[in-house]
Design a protein around this motif. Structure first.
Motif, PDB file in Angstrom:
ATOM      1  N   THR A  32      34.570  -2.703  -3.843  1.00 33.18           N
ATOM      2  CA  THR A  32      35.923  -2.745  -4.388  1.00 33.18           C
ATOM      3  C   THR A  32      36.788  -3.678  -3.549  1.00 33.18           C
ATOM      4  OG1 THR A  32      35.655  -0.457  -5.089  1.00 33.18           O
ATOM      5  CG2 THR A  32      37.899  -1.321  -5.046  1.00 33.18           C
ATOM      6  N   LEU A  33      37.488  -4.592  -4.235  1.00 40.77           N
ATOM      7  CA  LEU A  33      38.401  -5.516  -3.565  1.00 40.77           C
ATOM      8  C   LEU A  33      39.698  -4.796  -3.196  1.00 40.77           C
ATOM      9  CD1 LEU A  33      37.975  -8.638  -5.877  1.00 40.77           C
ATOM     10  CD2 LEU A  33      36.894  -8.222  -3.663  1.00 40.77           C
ATOM     11  N   GLU A  34      40.550  -5.468  -2.424  1.00 42.87           N
ATOM     12  CA  GLU A  34      41.855  -4.903  -2.054  1.00 42.87           C
ATOM     13  C   GLU A  34      42.710  -4.621  -3.283  1.00 42.87           C
ATOM     14  OE1 GLU A  34      43.405  -7.888   0.521  1.00 42.87           O
ATOM     15  OE2 GLU A  34      42.390  -7.079   2.288  1.00 42.87           O
ATOM     16  N   THR A  35      42.483  -5.363  -4.360  1.00 45.48           N
ATOM     17  CA  THR A  35      43.257  -5.182  -5.587  1.00 45.48           C
ATOM     18  C   THR A  35      42.804  -3.950  -6.361  1.00 45.48           C
ATOM     19  OG1 THR A  35      41.731  -6.581  -6.828  1.00 45.48           O
ATOM     20  CG2 THR A  35      43.645  -7.657  -5.835  1.00 45.48           C
ATOM     21  N   GLY A  36      41.700  -3.334  -5.942  1.00 44.08           N
ATOM     22  CA  GLY A  36      41.176  -2.166  -6.629  1.00 44.08           C
ATOM     23  C   GLY A  36      40.129  -2.489  -7.674  1.00 44.08           C
ATOM     24  N   GLU A  37      39.813  -3.775  -7.837  1.00 48.64           N
ATOM     25  CA  GLU A  37      38.830  -4.191  -8.839  1.00 48.64           C
ATOM     26  C   GLU A  37      37.413  -4.039  -8.287  1.00 48.64           C
ATOM     27  OE1 GLU A  37      37.717  -7.982 -11.700  1.00 48.64           O
ATOM     28  OE2 GLU A  37      39.473  -8.084 -10.425  1.00 48.64           O
ATOM     29  N   LEU A  64      35.483 -12.408 -11.139  1.00 49.19           N
ATOM     30  CA  LEU A  64      36.521 -11.435 -11.453  1.00 49.19           C
ATOM     31  C   LEU A  64      36.581 -11.212 -12.951  1.00 49.19           C
ATOM     32  CD1 LEU A  64      39.323 -12.792  -9.100  1.00 49.19           C
ATOM     33  CD2 LEU A  64      37.755 -10.900  -8.681  1.00 49.19           C
ATOM     34  N   LYS A  65      36.875  -9.993 -13.335  1.00 47.13           N
ATOM     35  CA  LYS A  65      37.054  -9.695 -14.760  1.00 47.13           C
ATOM     36  C   LYS A  65      38.481 -10.043 -15.133  1.00 47.13           C
ATOM     37  CE  LYS A  65      33.804  -5.904 -14.463  1.00 47.13           C
ATOM     38  NZ  LYS A  65      33.515  -5.982 -13.040  1.00 47.13           N
TER      39      LYS A  65
END
Length: 68
Positions: A32-37, A64-65
């Motif tokens: 999981t990235l810092e953005t939550g993705e 990235l989606k």
């Protein structure tokens, strides 16, 4: 020894963020990235260490989606 990797965007070729891993991630690893993705590693590139240095640069390529 932890691995400090740069997360790279496959679409743009630009770095997204730096991330630390306990061991070398596999090309199919999800995280999981810092953005939550939630993303899955597509490619892991290990470079050559700079002269006089021990640590090698590690790039992890993800797609990235797009939110749409």
């Amino acid at each position: 020894m932890s691995i400090l990797a740069t997360i790279m965007n496959t679409a743009t070729g630009q770095p997204i963020q730096k991330m630390s891993f306990g061991r070398m991630p596999k090309p199919w690893a999800s995280f999981t990235l810092e953005t939550g993705e939630l993303v899955t590693a597509e490619r892991v590139d290990v470079g050559r260490p700079a002269p006089g240095k021990f640590t090698a640069p590690v790039d992890i390529w993800v797609t990235l989606k797009h939110k749409g």
